[in-house]
Design an enzyme around this catalytic site. Structure first.
Site, PDB file in Angstrom:
ATOM      1  CB  SER A 205      -3.215   7.438  14.811  1.00 36.07           C
ATOM      2  OG  SER A 205      -3.977   8.632  14.787  1.00 36.07           O
TER       3      SER A 205
ATOM      4  CD  GLU B 147      -5.016  -0.353   6.173  1.00 32.61           C
ATOM      5  OE1 GLU B 147      -5.216   0.396   5.191  1.00 32.61           O
ATOM      6  OE2 GLU B 147      -3.962  -0.378   6.816  1.00 32.61           O
TER       7      GLU B 147
ATOM      8  CD  GLN C 208      -2.456   1.225   2.786  1.00 31.72           C
ATOM      9  OE1 GLN C 208      -1.833   1.290   3.835  1.00 31.72           O
ATOM     10  NE2 GLN C 208      -3.770   1.110   2.742  1.00 31.72           N
ATOM     11  N   GLY C 209       0.780   2.033  -1.069  1.00 22.41           N
ATOM     12  CA  GLY C 209       1.517   3.289  -1.150  1.00 22.41           C
ATOM     13  C   GLY C 209       0.587   4.466  -0.907  1.00 22.41           C
ATOM     14  CE1 TYR C 210      -4.182   3.719  -0.672  1.00 19.89           C
ATOM     15  CE2 TYR C 210      -5.332   4.265   1.344  1.00 19.89           C
ATOM     16  CZ  TYR C 210      -5.333   3.735   0.084  1.00 19.89           C
ATOM     17  OH  TYR C 210      -6.497   3.207  -0.414  1.00 19.89           O
TER      18      TYR C 210
HETATM   19  C1  LIG Z   1       4.804  -0.030  11.092  1.00 18.24           C
HETATM   20  C2  LIG Z   1       3.953   0.825  10.206  1.00 18.24           C
HETATM   21  C3  LIG Z   1       3.430   0.282   9.052  1.00 18.24           C
HETATM   22  C4  LIG Z   1       2.711   1.091   8.168  1.00 18.24           C
HETATM   23  N1  LIG Z   1       2.300   0.573   6.966  1.00 18.24           N
HETATM   24  C5  LIG Z   1       1.818   1.423   6.027  1.00 18.24           C
HETATM   25  C6  LIG Z   1       1.599   0.967   4.684  1.00 18.24           C
HETATM   26  O1  LIG Z   1       1.782  -0.205   4.359  1.00 18.24           O
HETATM   27  N2  LIG Z   1       1.174   1.866   3.764  1.00 18.24           N
HETATM   28  C7  LIG Z   1       0.930   3.178   4.069  1.00 18.24           C
HETATM   29  O2  LIG Z   1       0.530   3.926   3.189  1.00 18.24           O
HETATM   30  N3  LIG Z   1       1.133   3.637   5.333  1.00 18.24           N
HETATM   31  C8  LIG Z   1       1.575   2.793   6.310  1.00 18.24           C
HETATM   32  N4  LIG Z   1       1.818   3.257   7.572  1.00 18.24           N
HETATM   33  C9  LIG Z   1       1.642   4.688   7.841  1.00 18.24           C
HETATM   34  C10 LIG Z   1       0.514   4.980   8.799  1.00 18.24           C
HETATM   35  O3  LIG Z   1      -0.717   4.902   8.147  1.00 18.24           O
HETATM   36  C11 LIG Z   1       0.813   6.395   9.372  1.00 18.24           C
HETATM   37  O4  LIG Z   1       1.951   6.275  10.196  1.00 18.24           O
HETATM   38  C12 LIG Z   1      -0.365   6.903  10.165  1.00 18.24           C
HETATM   39  O5  LIG Z   1      -1.434   7.230   9.324  1.00 18.24           O
HETATM   40  C13 LIG Z   1       0.040   8.156  11.008  1.00 18.24           C
HETATM   41  O6  LIG Z   1       0.645   9.110  10.185  1.00 18.24           O
HETATM   42  P1  LIG Z   1       2.055   9.754  10.577  1.00 18.24           P
HETATM   43  O7  LIG Z   1       2.993   8.645  10.908  1.00 18.24           O
HETATM   44  O8  LIG Z   1       2.428  10.686   9.481  1.00 18.24           O
HETATM   45  O9  LIG Z   1       1.794  10.539  11.919  1.00 18.24           O
HETATM   46  P2  LIG Z   1       1.057  12.007  12.077  1.00 18.24           P
HETATM   47  O10 LIG Z   1      -0.061  12.035  11.123  1.00 18.24           O
HETATM   48  O11 LIG Z   1       2.156  13.014  11.923  1.00 18.24           O
HETATM   49  O12 LIG Z   1       0.569  11.917  13.531  1.00 18.24           O
HETATM   50  C14 LIG Z   1       1.412  12.141  14.672  1.00 18.24           C
HETATM   51  C15 LIG Z   1       0.540  12.078  15.918  1.00 18.24           C
HETATM   52  O13 LIG Z   1      -0.442  13.137  15.884  1.00 18.24           O
HETATM   53  C16 LIG Z   1      -1.754  12.588  16.027  1.00 18.24           C
HETATM   54  N5  LIG Z   1      -2.681  13.336  15.179  1.00 18.24           N
HETATM   55  C17 LIG Z   1      -2.512  13.645  13.879  1.00 18.24           C
HETATM   56  N6  LIG Z   1      -3.579  14.327  13.400  1.00 18.24           N
HETATM   57  C18 LIG Z   1      -4.446  14.434  14.430  1.00 18.24           C
HETATM   58  C19 LIG Z   1      -5.738  15.024  14.581  1.00 18.24           C
HETATM   59  N7  LIG Z   1      -6.355  15.624  13.555  1.00 18.24           N
HETATM   60  N8  LIG Z   1      -6.354  14.945  15.794  1.00 18.24           N
HETATM   61  C20 LIG Z   1      -5.741  14.330  16.839  1.00 18.24           C
HETATM   62  N9  LIG Z   1      -4.510  13.769  16.770  1.00 18.24           N
HETATM   63  C21 LIG Z   1      -3.880  13.797  15.580  1.00 18.24           C
HETATM   64  C22 LIG Z   1      -1.643  11.153  15.567  1.00 18.24           C
HETATM   65  O14 LIG Z   1      -2.626  10.335  16.174  1.00 18.24           O
HETATM   66  C23 LIG Z   1      -0.242  10.782  16.056  1.00 18.24           C
HETATM   67  O15 LIG Z   1      -0.289  10.423  17.406  1.00 18.24           O
HETATM   68  C24 LIG Z   1       2.474   2.449   8.501  1.00 18.24           C
HETATM   69  C25 LIG Z   1       2.964   2.983   9.705  1.00 18.24           C
HETATM   70  C26 LIG Z   1       3.709   2.203  10.547  1.00 18.24           C
HETATM   71  C27 LIG Z   1       4.265   2.824  11.794  1.00 18.24           C
END
Ligand SMILES: Cc1cc2nc3c(=O)[nH]c(=O)nc-3n(C[C@H](O)[C@H](O)[C@H](O)COP(=O)(O)OP(=O)(O)OC[C@H]3O[C@@H](n4cnc5c(N)ncnc54)[C@H](O)[C@@H]3O)c2cc1C
Length: 392
Positions: free
Chosen positions: A377, A242, A124-126
């Site tokens: 998250s 998902e 998944q490239g999101y």
């Molecule tokens: C091990 C792992 C596997 C993954 N696999 C995939 C994958 O296969 N494909 C893919 O596309 N992505 C993948 N992801 C990415 C995952 O979907 C993102 O890490 C996730 O959506 C959070 O985005 P971020 O890491 O940029 O954190 P941020 O969006 O920067 O968030 C940082 C913190 O702020 C909080 N936060 C952010 N916005 C808000 C809000 N509006 N209100 C309250 N709190 C908020 C979040 O809950 C978090 O605690 C993976 C991540 C991990 C760690």
């Protein structure tokens, strides 16, 4: 009139299949809570496919089993009880249903068979640096040139990209006033020139996530799912599927049982009684939450099968099961952590671990932190739920 289903006979049939057809080596890896890889998932998917059980969640016309939701539940339960590997999700539960719902007939013919028989692997490239929770801020662009798109950008946290053949990818095909608009969904073969995949090291020591760089990558327009600019709709449909991963609670309950055995085995003296009782209480609370989630999960599966709207179910299931899973692994760490955590080193998928037996409890605790992050998250799920409930 349709013939009544004998669910007890069905359970016996699935159990017999699991015990005789799932290779003992695979079941041992699952029983030892080892991390799995394509080397295990793909042959297991092939075995299921050859038996006609490759895609329990798909409509029958595309290779689904035609089971009702009670049979689906029994299948999940028996697979977990017998320590069979879970089916790899990116094809079957994520992009497969999107192709079925929104793809062209040509795309269905081209992509569904490889998902069904386990020969073609997806990732998944999101997410991107700067576009995780706020996914609509994604900046990877796809510029149209004749019959091709030219893709430029970077994806991150891409699970299993290093063992995948294809990546379903959200890209920006135009800049619109509203950032959710102008996004498209492309299917990109990972052997296309211009793609570089680099591993990301994680605290659990298991290589499962990567960065994916796309530099002047040419992708046929025929690989776009649905309409240009409508990728956000398809992407959200996929995210709901998902998040419904939590609907299958059976493997988590199995792990809870294992953790209960660990508590009983490791804290068996009179001096440990108080700690043992406290940990048992915590497991009981997690079990209660999981049994609630199980009931909701069955409702969610029935809703998908009937084509009813899913409403809050994906977010509620994702939220509750991911926290319950973490609570179970917290208990295990409270039992073995003091002894084993200082000895934690890299533990590869299925690799030998004679040096520190039981270290998987530590690895699974560390890996489990991700449950409340990926797929959106917990904070994001709470926002989704609040928006739907209270309309803000
Ligand atoms: C091990 C792992 C596997 C993954 N696999 C995939 C994958 O296969 N494909 C893919 O596309 N992505 C993948 N992801 C990415 C995952 O979907 C993102 O890490 C996730 O959506 C959070 O985005 P971020 O890491 O940029 O954190 P941020 O969006 O920067 O968030 C940082 C913190 O702020 C909080 N936060 C952010 N916005 C808000 C809000 N509006 N209100 C309250 N709190 C908020 C979040 O809950 C978090 O605690 C993976 C991540 C991990 C760690």
């Amino acid at each position: 009139m349709a013939e009544a289903i004998d669910y007890d006979a069905f359970r016996r049939e699935v159990t017999e299949f699991a015990l005789t057809r799932c290779p003992p080596e695979f079941r041992r890896l699952v029983a030892e809570s080892r991390k799995l890889s394509r080397k295990v998932w793909a042959p297991w998917q092939r075995i299921l496919f050859e038996h006609g059980w490759g895609a329990p969640g798909w409509p029958k016309e595309y290779g689904g089993t035609g089971w009702d939701h009670r049979q689906r539940h029994i299948f999940d339960e028996v697979m977990a009880e017998c320590d069979c590997p879970p089916q790899y999700h990116h094809g079957l539960r994520h992009i497969g249903p999107v192709i079925i719902a929104f793809g062209s007939e040509e795309q269905k013919r081209r992509f569904l068979p490889g998902i069904l028989d386990g020969s073609v692997w997806w990732c998944q490239g999101y997410s991107e640096p700067g576009a995780g929770s706020d996914l609509a801020s994604l900046r990877t662009t796809a510029r149209r040139e004749g019959d091709e798109y030219v893709v430029e950008g970077q994806k991150t946290w891409t699970s299993h990209a290093h063992e995948a053949d294809w990546m379903y990818t959200l890209v920006r095909t135009s800049k619109e006033a509203k950032k959710q608009q102008g996004i498209s969904l492309l299917l990109i073969p990972l052997d296309t020139p211009g793609i570089t995949i680099r591993p990301i090291a994680t605290i659990d020591g298991w290589h499962h996530v990567n960065e994916v760089f796309l530099d002047n990558v040419r992708v046929p327009v025929a690989n776009r799912v649905g309409e240009e600019g409508q990728g956000w709709t398809y992407g959200k449909f996929l995210l709901d599927r998902e998040r419904l991963g939590g609907a299958n609670v059976a493997p988590i309950l199995k792990n809870l049982g294992r953790t209960r055995d660990l508590v009983a085995a490791e804290l068996n003296g009179e001096a440990d009684r108080l700690k043992r009782e406290m940990l048992d209480q915590r497991l009981l609370a997690a079990e209660a939450e999981l049994l609630g989630a199980q009931a909701l999960g069955q409702e969610a599966i029935a809703a998908v099968m009937d084509g009813r709207p899913l409403g809050l179910l994906p977010s509620v299931l994702k939220l509750s099961t991911s926290h319950a899973m973490q609570r179970v692994s917290d208990v295990a760490l409270d039992v073995v952590g003091e002894r084993l955590a200082p000895r934690f080193r890299r533990v590869d998928a299925g690799g030998p671990n004679a040096e520190a037996p039981g270290i998987e409890w530590v690895q699974n605790y560390l890996y489990g932190r991700v449950r409340t992050i990926y797929g959106g998250s917990s904070e994001v799920q709470k926002n989704v739920i609040a928006r739907q409930l209270f309309g803000f």
